[in-house]
Enzyme design. Structure first.
Site, mmCIF file in Angstrom:
data_model
loop_
_atom_site.group_PDB
_atom_site.id
_atom_site.type_symbol
_atom_site.label_atom_id
_atom_site.label_comp_id
_atom_site.label_asym_id
_atom_site.label_seq_id
_atom_site.Cartn_x
_atom_site.Cartn_y
_atom_site.Cartn_z
ATOM 1 N N GLN A 74 0.824 -1.210 0.000
ATOM 2 C CA GLN A 74 0.000 0.000 0.000
ATOM 3 C C GLN A 74 0.858 1.260 0.000
ATOM 4 O O GLN A 74 1.963 1.293 0.543
ATOM 5 C CB GLN A 74 -0.916 -0.002 1.229
ATOM 6 N N ARG A 132 -18.055 -9.244 -0.504
ATOM 7 C CA ARG A 132 -17.939 -7.813 -0.800
ATOM 8 C C ARG A 132 -18.699 -7.340 -2.040
ATOM 9 O O ARG A 132 -18.880 -6.131 -2.216
ATOM 10 C CB ARG A 132 -16.459 -7.446 -0.943
ATOM 11 N N SER A 188 2.382 4.570 1.081
ATOM 12 C CA SER A 188 2.708 5.046 2.425
ATOM 13 C C SER A 188 2.165 6.450 2.650
ATOM 14 O O SER A 188 2.318 7.329 1.803
ATOM 15 C CB SER A 188 4.225 5.047 2.628
ATOM 16 N N GLN A 189 1.547 6.666 3.798
ATOM 17 C CA GLN A 189 1.067 8.005 4.133
ATOM 18 C C GLN A 189 2.217 8.946 4.485
ATOM 19 O O GLN A 189 1.997 10.149 4.627
ATOM 20 C CB GLN A 189 0.097 7.937 5.314
#
EC number: 2.1.1.148
Length: 245
Positions: free
Chosen positions: A91, A176, A93-94
């Site tokens: 993912q 989902r 990265s913030q």
């Protein structure tokens, strides 16, 4: 401004349905041999795979994996996604994201229901803008980005790469793609299905393995009285268009 969620099938097991079929044949074909893989044809797949999957023998689906890139969903959505543990995730990265306080919809996902209420939408945008400004102020004051990000809402957009085998993907879609799933991850699920349907190598497995919500997989809605009105018909028609359209 972001155009919303984008899902792309970027890679998958070479000769995926041939691989699954070849693996299935080891169970009952006396003449099975490693070299038989190179001789597997589309005709062999059509002859054996629908029948084996029809028996409910789904472990063979684990021999084929698919990799998707998902862009523009919120971290609310990705938190749900990574709960499906039999998969691999990488993912964004913030610590390195770019935030735009002048256009918060570029940075955050805002539900349509909020957008339909102008007064509420204005409050949401103001709060989101302030969170970006405080995030930047914290960094400027010497705080590490990994600490400054604590102030950001879960609505912040993200990007994530997901790899699942076909069996886990079926499990994921069963939960989902259902109308009762949260709207954002439901959109991701259906976009995954659409990506598979656009691929001639993979498309047949949608029908053979019943890749879709649980009502499609089971032949009835397990949600019972919680099923939204008209959901059964809508979902079946939507699913059928994937391999008929």
């Amino acid at each position: 401004m972001s155009d919303g969620i984008k899902v792309t099938l970027v890679n998958y097991t070479k000769k995926p349905l041939e691989t699954v079929t070849w693996a299935a044949l080891i169970s009952y074909w006396e003449g099975w041999e490693t070299e038989a893989f190179e001789r597997m044809s589309g005709k062999d797949v059509e002859m054996h795979l629908p029948r084996v999957l029809g028996y409910g023998h789904e472990s063979i689906l684990e021999h084929a994996t698919l990799t998707f890139a998902i862009e523009g969903c919120s971290r609310v959505c990705s938190h749900q996604l990574v709960r499906h543990r039999l998969a691999s995730y990488t993912q964004q990265s913030q610590r390195y994201i770019v935030l735009n306080p002048e256009d918060v919809e570029e940075t955050f996902v805002i539900p349509n229901g909020i957008k339909e209420d102008p007064e509420l939408l204005a409050e949401w945008k103001e709060l989101m803008k302030k969170s970006i400004e405080l995030y930047k102020k914290s960094v400027e004051r010497g705080q590490h980005q990994e600490d400054a990000r604590f102030i950001l809402p879960q609505a912040v957009r993200t990007k994530i790469v997901v790899t699942m085998n076909l069996r886990e993907l079926k499990h994921f879609l069963g939960l989902r793609a259902c109308e009762r799933a949260q709207w954002e991850i439901r959109e991701v699920a259906w976009k995954m299905l659409e990506e598979i349907a656009k691929n001639d190598e993979l498309k047949p497995v949608i029908k053979w393995a019943k890749l879709g919500p649980r009502c499609v997989q089971l032949g009835y809605c397990p949600e019972g009285e919680l099923m939204p009105p008209g959901c059964w018909k809508r979902t079946r028609e939507k699913w059928k268009t994937l391999f008929e359209g």
